[in-house]
Design a protein around this motif. Structure first.
Motif, PDB file in Angstrom:
ATOM      1  N   LEU A 149       0.851  -1.196   0.000  1.00  0.00           N
ATOM      2  CA  LEU A 149       0.000   0.000   0.000  1.00  0.00           C
ATOM      3  C   LEU A 149       0.883   1.242   0.000  1.00  0.00           C
ATOM      4  N   SER A 204      -3.754   7.391  -3.696  1.00  0.00           N
ATOM      5  CA  SER A 204      -3.303   6.184  -3.016  1.00  0.00           C
ATOM      6  C   SER A 204      -3.230   5.052  -4.017  1.00  0.00           C
ATOM      7  N   LEU A 228      -2.342   0.635  -4.560  1.00  0.00           N
ATOM      8  CA  LEU A 228      -2.102  -0.688  -4.003  1.00  0.00           C
ATOM      9  C   LEU A 228      -1.470  -1.533  -5.099  1.00  0.00           C
TER      10      LEU A 228
END
Lengths: 123, 266
Positions: free
Chosen positions: A30, A75, A77
């Motif tokens: 992450l 963000s 992942l």
């Protein structure tokens, strides 16, 4: 891809992102906050231009319209041995930055846009 | 803790971000549509009198602070309706249309808009048609025909039509006021057939005034007994108030307070 009057056109994006932090979760990673800059360029050469076309008296009659740049953060992942990356991003382009500086009604929804991307990482 | 703070900041700001596919598309966030005809219906609901009062502004580009000040002052006035003379964007992008509309819809009087040359590049023509309606439009009110004419021939040649303007003038049973972005006498833009059509329009006995923006400065002139009025740009809160009564016009430059009274052609 984007559409204009029902016709579809291609735009090409380039970006550079920096991740200060990352957290490993099993075989995934992450990146809670990525920051970067990007450029976006349309391949519709009829409606958009770098220099004003020949019907205008000067090449700089208008500012160029085919290429824009901006800032983004989001963000991500990474998964599948870090080959693939799923990301959520928020972007503001240069025209939006000018509007933020000039506008007393700072309604953010007109100046920033969000998106989801699935990327393949060549390593 | 720091990470949590950053993540929270991201989550909060991201919740304000709608999805927009591209700055180059004709996708809008705002849902305003067909505003020129919608405001025509609003205007028809108003009582008519002997005097017509119109607020006029032009060329706001991305100068939203001065535009907001002009909107505030227009809202305090007693004009019957408002006309924006175009160039409310720099590059005709969808986000510029959304940003302009955010101020525009705060005007509390029927408001009409003309397509400017900057608004007509890129996806501009499609965006304009979505938001305001046809690029050429006219409406009648209080025994006048008001024409909103698309003058951006270089930028949107497909919809530019000087013959439409001439026909709309010829067919009118009322005296006419024309609103357009570029001057119909612009020697850079108009030649041959278009220049001939515009010359006949200006000389037409029914055409009282032609009002344009584009050049950013105030100007008042006379061309074959037709009054030509040029609006300044909104910078420094410049806008005009036009009052017409019994073939007399009073033009007020609202930023300076100067007023000029003229007789319109009979």
């Amino acid at each position: 891809m984007y559409s204009n009057e029902g016709r579809h056109y291609t735009q090409v994006n380039f970006g550079y992102r920096y991740s200060r932090w990352q957290y490993n979760i099993d075989d995934k990673t992450l990146h809670p906050l990525q920051m970067g800059i990007f450029t976006t360029r349309t391949l519709d050469y009829k409606a958009y231009f770098l220099e004003s076309p020949s019907q205008y008296p000067e090449k700089n009659y208008y500012d160029e319209t085919r290429l824009r740049w901006g800032f983004e953060f989001g963000s991500a992942l990474t998964f599948w041995s870090t080959r693939f990356e799923l990301a959520y991003l928020v972007r503001i382009i240069d025209s939006g930055l000018v509007a933020v500086l000039n506008n007393s009604n700072k309604d953010l929804q007109y100046y920033i846009s969000s998106g989801v991307s699935l990327r393949y990482r060549f390593e | 803790m720091k990470i949590l703070g950053l993540l929270l900041t991201f989550l909060i700001t991201s919740s304000c971000a709608p999805f927009r596919d591209s700055p180059f598309s004709d996708q809008l966030i705002r849902k305003d549509r067909e505003l020129n005809s919608a405001n025509h219906h609003k205007l028809n609901a108003l009582n008519t009198g002997t005097k017509i009062k119109i607020a006029i502004f032009a060329d706001s580009h991305q100068n939203y602070k001065d535009l907001d000040r002009v909107v505030f002052r227009i809202n305090q006035s007693d004009v019957d309706f408002v006309v924006g003379l175009g160039d409310f964007t720099n590059s005709g992008y969808n986000l510029e249309y959304d940003q302009f509309l955010d101020s525009y819809v705060r005007i509390n009087k029927p408001t009409f808009t003309v397509l400017g040359n900057h608004d007509a590049i890129g996806a501009g023509p499609s965006l304009f048609r979505k938001v305001f309606g046809p690029v050429n439009y006219y409406f009648e009110w209080n025994s006048y025909r008001f024409i909103l004419f698309h003058s951006a021939n270089w930028e949107n040649p497909e919809e530019f039509n000087s013959s439409w303007l001439k026909q709309t003038v010829d067919e009118s049973n009322f005296p006419i006021i024309i609103f357009t972005h570029a001057s119909l006498r612009d020697p850079e833009r108009y030649f041959e057939k278009d220049a001939i059509n515009f010359d006949e329009v200006i000389k037409n006995a029914k055409v009282k005034m032609v009002i344009n923006g584009h050049n950013h400065v105030y100007w008042l002139g006379n061309d074959n007994n037709t009054t030509l009025l040029q609006s300044p740009r909104v910078e420094q809160t410049q806008w005009l108030q036009l009052e017409i009564e019994n073939n007399q016009a009073l033009i007020k430059q609202m930023a300076t307070g100067e007023a000029t009274s003229i007789s319109l052609k009979n």
